[in-house]
Design a protein around this motif. Structure first.
Motif, mmCIF file in Angstrom:
data_model
loop_
_atom_site.group_PDB
_atom_site.id
_atom_site.type_symbol
_atom_site.label_atom_id
_atom_site.label_comp_id
_atom_site.label_asym_id
_atom_site.label_seq_id
_atom_site.Cartn_x
_atom_site.Cartn_y
_atom_site.Cartn_z
ATOM 1 N N ASN A 191 2.295 9.363 6.171
ATOM 2 C CA ASN A 191 0.844 9.517 6.049
ATOM 3 C C ASN A 191 0.511 11.001 6.176
ATOM 4 O O ASN A 191 0.427 11.535 7.284
ATOM 5 N N TYR A 203 -3.070 9.690 1.630
ATOM 6 C CA TYR A 203 -3.288 9.250 3.005
ATOM 7 C C TYR A 203 -3.113 7.739 3.099
ATOM 8 O O TYR A 203 -3.125 7.024 2.086
ATOM 9 N N HIS A 204 -2.932 7.263 4.321
ATOM 10 C CA HIS A 204 -2.936 5.839 4.638
ATOM 11 C C HIS A 204 -4.126 5.548 5.548
ATOM 12 O O HIS A 204 -4.620 6.442 6.237
ATOM 13 N N THR A 214 -3.228 -1.356 6.771
ATOM 14 C CA THR A 214 -2.683 -1.494 5.432
ATOM 15 C C THR A 214 -1.509 -0.544 5.288
ATOM 16 O O THR A 214 -1.469 0.505 5.926
ATOM 17 N N GLN A 215 -0.562 -0.916 4.448
ATOM 18 C CA GLN A 215 0.561 -0.035 4.138
ATOM 19 C C GLN A 215 0.378 0.647 2.784
ATOM 20 O O GLN A 215 1.281 1.312 2.279
ATOM 21 N N GLN A 245 -0.800 3.375 0.079
ATOM 22 C CA GLN A 245 -1.016 4.817 0.026
ATOM 23 C C GLN A 245 -2.145 5.105 -0.950
ATOM 24 O O GLN A 245 -2.146 4.612 -2.079
#
Length: 358
Positions: free
Chosen positions: A269, A284-285, A289-290, A292
């Motif tokens: 991230n 960004y993350h 949630t995974q 991107q």
């Protein structure tokens, strides 16, 4: 004729030299202002003295009130340019920081490290013992203090919620291999307490709160240890971080750690430092949630901004290029769409803030 030319050349040479002489009274650069540790005195600057757009002030205030705000402050070089309260809130009223207070824990971790009490690269179990999770010991021992600071502990983040009892801290991935927003960072408070031989609150008050004149206290809210203070106290902390960890001429947090904390802390991230959110990165993350996301966290805000973001839109924005600190406290801006950190409110708010100075 030659004798008449030489004086003329000498005169022209002297005029040329005079034009290159620096102005003997250059305009001084304004120093960063720090309010006194005690009392309510705080220097101000006006919108007009900054050359900002006065016509943009009222639309910003109307929006803040509409969006359930309670306290709002803009500092420029430490001086108050706007300070406004809404919905019954006052300068003396306290409010919770929610996850914006994570940055307080990150700061105290750096202070404890500079005092030689801990090392962020050491494993958490060195300080609070093994069995603080229900993970296999070999996996638990992979987790360092830095993994807690960067949200890369590998602990399950969804199924067990914010509960940080050992039974709820279960294995999801090896430490360092996965970024996931999780309340487990609070274990750093236990690490600091053990390393310092003091309670978390006592160490915090002595090493940070009292040194910069903050008010406030730690309270239990929704099973979390959260900070509660006035809006001005939040602004004091923002000012400390704007000045890279120094309060006036006193080093509270060393600059090396400050730089680590406010830059990308891992490769997953890019928009996350040590419990600080970072604007202007290429991706960004977000919590829970995974996925991107490409682009900057808040496209309407300056790229160099770093942020403390809390549930229900508690905000500390620090913008070095603008010499600004911006604080927002209040209830959730968009009740129909509450979030843990970033929300659509941030982008719209920055559209209105940037209208002040563009």
């Amino acid at each position: 004729m030659a004798r008449k030319v030489y004086p003329l050349l000498i005169a022209l040479f002297c005029i040329s030299c005079a034009s290159e002489t620096p102005d003997p009274t250059p305009t001084p650069t304004e120093n960063i202002y720090f309010p006194p540790i005690t009392g309510t005195v705080w220097e101000t600057k006006t919108i007009s003295s900054l050359g900002w757009n006065q016509a943009a002030v009222q639309p910003l205030l109307d929006y803040l009130e509409l969006k359930n705000s309670k306290g709002f402050i803009i500092l420029v070089n430490g001086r108050i340019v706007m300070e406004n309260y809404f919905n019954g809130h006052t300068q003396e009223t306290g409010w919770y920081w929610a996850s914006a207070g994570k940055t307080l824990t990150a700061t105290l971790t750096g202070i404890a490290q500079q005092e030689g009490l801990l090392n962020i690269n050491n494993k958490v179990s060195d300080y609070i013992g093994t069995g603080w999770t229900s993970m296999p010991l070999a996996k638990e021992n992979l987790i360092t203090n830095k993994h807690l600071l960067s949200m890369t502990s590998g602990i399950e983040d969804i199924a067990n919620g914010d509960d940080v009892t050992p039974a709820k801290l279960t294995y999801k991935a090896d430490a360092g291999s996965r970024w996931a927003y999780h309340n487990v960072y609070v274990k750093l408070q236990d690490v600091i307490a053990q390393a310092s031989g003091q309670t978390w609150s006592s160490y915090f008050n002595t090493k940070l709160r009292d040194k910069i004149g903050m008010s406030g206290t730690w309270i239990q809210l929704d099973n979390n240890n959260v900070y509660w203070s006035t809006t001005r106290s939040m602004a004091r902390f923002g000012l400390l971080m704007y000045n890279k960890g120094k309060w006036d001429n006193t080093v509270i947090l060393n600059e090396n750690y400050f730089n680590e904390a406010t830059n990308t802390s891992q490769s997953i991230n890019l928009g996350y430092g040590y419990l600080w959110w970072l604007n202007g990165k290429s991706s960004y993350h977000l919590p829970q949630t995974q996925l991107q996301f490409n682009g900057s966290l808040i496209s309407t805000a300056p790229n160099d901004m770093f942020m403390a973001l809390g549930k229900n839109d508690q905000k500390i924005y620090v913008i070095p290029s603008k010499k600004m600190v911006v604080i927002r406290m209040g209830d959730v801006a968009n009740p129909e769409n509450p979030t843990f950190a970033l929300s659509g409110f941030d982008a719209e708010l920055w559209t209105k803030i940037s209208a002040l100075y563009q």
